[in-house]
Design an enzyme around this catalytic site. Sequence first.
Site, PDB file in Angstrom:
ATOM      1  N   TYR A 100     -44.834  -6.630 -16.259  1.00 49.49           N
ATOM      2  CA  TYR A 100     -44.257  -5.597 -15.388  1.00 49.49           C
ATOM      3  C   TYR A 100     -43.600  -4.506 -16.229  1.00 49.49           C
ATOM      4  O   TYR A 100     -43.835  -3.311 -16.016  1.00 49.49           O
ATOM      5  CB  TYR A 100     -43.250  -6.237 -14.428  1.00 49.49           C
ATOM      6  CG  TYR A 100     -42.515  -5.237 -13.577  1.00 49.49           C
ATOM      7  CD1 TYR A 100     -43.163  -4.579 -12.537  1.00 49.49           C
ATOM      8  CD2 TYR A 100     -41.178  -4.953 -13.815  1.00 49.49           C
ATOM      9  CE1 TYR A 100     -42.499  -3.655 -11.751  1.00 49.49           C
ATOM     10  CE2 TYR A 100     -40.500  -4.036 -13.039  1.00 49.49           C
ATOM     11  CZ  TYR A 100     -41.156  -3.384 -12.007  1.00 49.49           C
ATOM     12  OH  TYR A 100     -40.494  -2.466 -11.240  1.00 49.49           O
ATOM     13  N   GLU A 140     -38.171  -3.628  -3.423  1.00 49.80           N
ATOM     14  CA  GLU A 140     -36.830  -3.252  -3.906  1.00 49.80           C
ATOM     15  C   GLU A 140     -35.786  -3.556  -2.845  1.00 49.80           C
ATOM     16  O   GLU A 140     -34.690  -4.008  -3.161  1.00 49.80           O
ATOM     17  CB  GLU A 140     -36.784  -1.779  -4.315  1.00 49.80           C
ATOM     18  CG  GLU A 140     -37.556  -1.460  -5.573  1.00 49.80           C
ATOM     19  CD  GLU A 140     -36.985  -2.053  -6.862  1.00 49.80           C
ATOM     20  OE1 GLU A 140     -35.898  -2.657  -6.845  1.00 49.80           O
ATOM     21  OE2 GLU A 140     -37.644  -1.901  -7.905  1.00 49.80           O
ATOM     22  N   TRP A 193     -34.254  -8.845  -9.789  1.00 49.74           N
ATOM     23  CA  TRP A 193     -35.625  -8.350  -9.664  1.00 49.74           C
ATOM     24  C   TRP A 193     -36.612  -9.426 -10.101  1.00 49.74           C
ATOM     25  O   TRP A 193     -37.699  -9.549  -9.543  1.00 49.74           O
ATOM     26  CB  TRP A 193     -35.807  -7.072 -10.483  1.00 49.74           C
ATOM     27  CG  TRP A 193     -37.225  -6.608 -10.444  1.00 49.74           C
ATOM     28  CD1 TRP A 193     -38.100  -6.544 -11.468  1.00 49.74           C
ATOM     29  CD2 TRP A 193     -37.958  -6.165  -9.290  1.00 49.74           C
ATOM     30  NE1 TRP A 193     -39.331  -6.099 -11.037  1.00 49.74           N
ATOM     31  CE2 TRP A 193     -39.274  -5.863  -9.699  1.00 49.74           C
ATOM     32  CE3 TRP A 193     -37.643  -6.013  -7.941  1.00 49.74           C
ATOM     33  CZ2 TRP A 193     -40.267  -5.407  -8.826  1.00 49.74           C
ATOM     34  CZ3 TRP A 193     -38.626  -5.566  -7.070  1.00 49.74           C
ATOM     35  CH2 TRP A 193     -39.908  -5.267  -7.515  1.00 49.74           C
TER      36      TRP A 193
END
Length: 193
Positions: free
Chosen positions: A20, A42, A50
């Site tokens: 990522y 998000e 995250w």
Amino acid sequence: MSTVVRCTWANPANPRYIAYHDGEWGVPCHDERRLFEMLNLEGAQAGLSWETILNKRDTYRAAFDDWDPVKIAAYGPDKVAELLANPGIVRNRLKVAAAITNAQAYLRLREQGQTLDGYLWAWVDGKPVCNHIGTPADRMAKTELSDRVSKDLAKRGFKFVGSTIVYAYLQGIGIVNDHDAACFRHAECASLG
């Protein structure tokens, strides 16, 4: 032997996180489906890490019909119950409801002749914001830009779009490049100037 220098937050023990960081975070995104997905992920991340959401991303894609806003906007009570029973996603009633509301708000945006891509990139005249993050203390949680985008998204009916969430979103989709100055990915910003 040289070592790749990455942002200090990128967990080197998690291959998903490294992929990522290296291939998505801070990379300008213009893909409508991914922009919609990231907005919702998000929001799902609020109050969590995250990394937690990233590890559940594939399950989210399956559970939310590969982030098809037309399908999500039509979810009814049975689908909501199915989602709330799915251990592969964050089973928070407000966050699930927000994804449905966001799909409806997204479709209204499209009915007005706008794309999420055009809407978001207009805030920065199509050019990513490149910040200089020398140390972790230089990291911002929100900015004047995220404040403005957050307020406008909320006015348009989107949910879980507070300024801190929106700032993380803008970073994730490459509207803001906040790679550490020492990170190998930071050089991309210098080439844009």
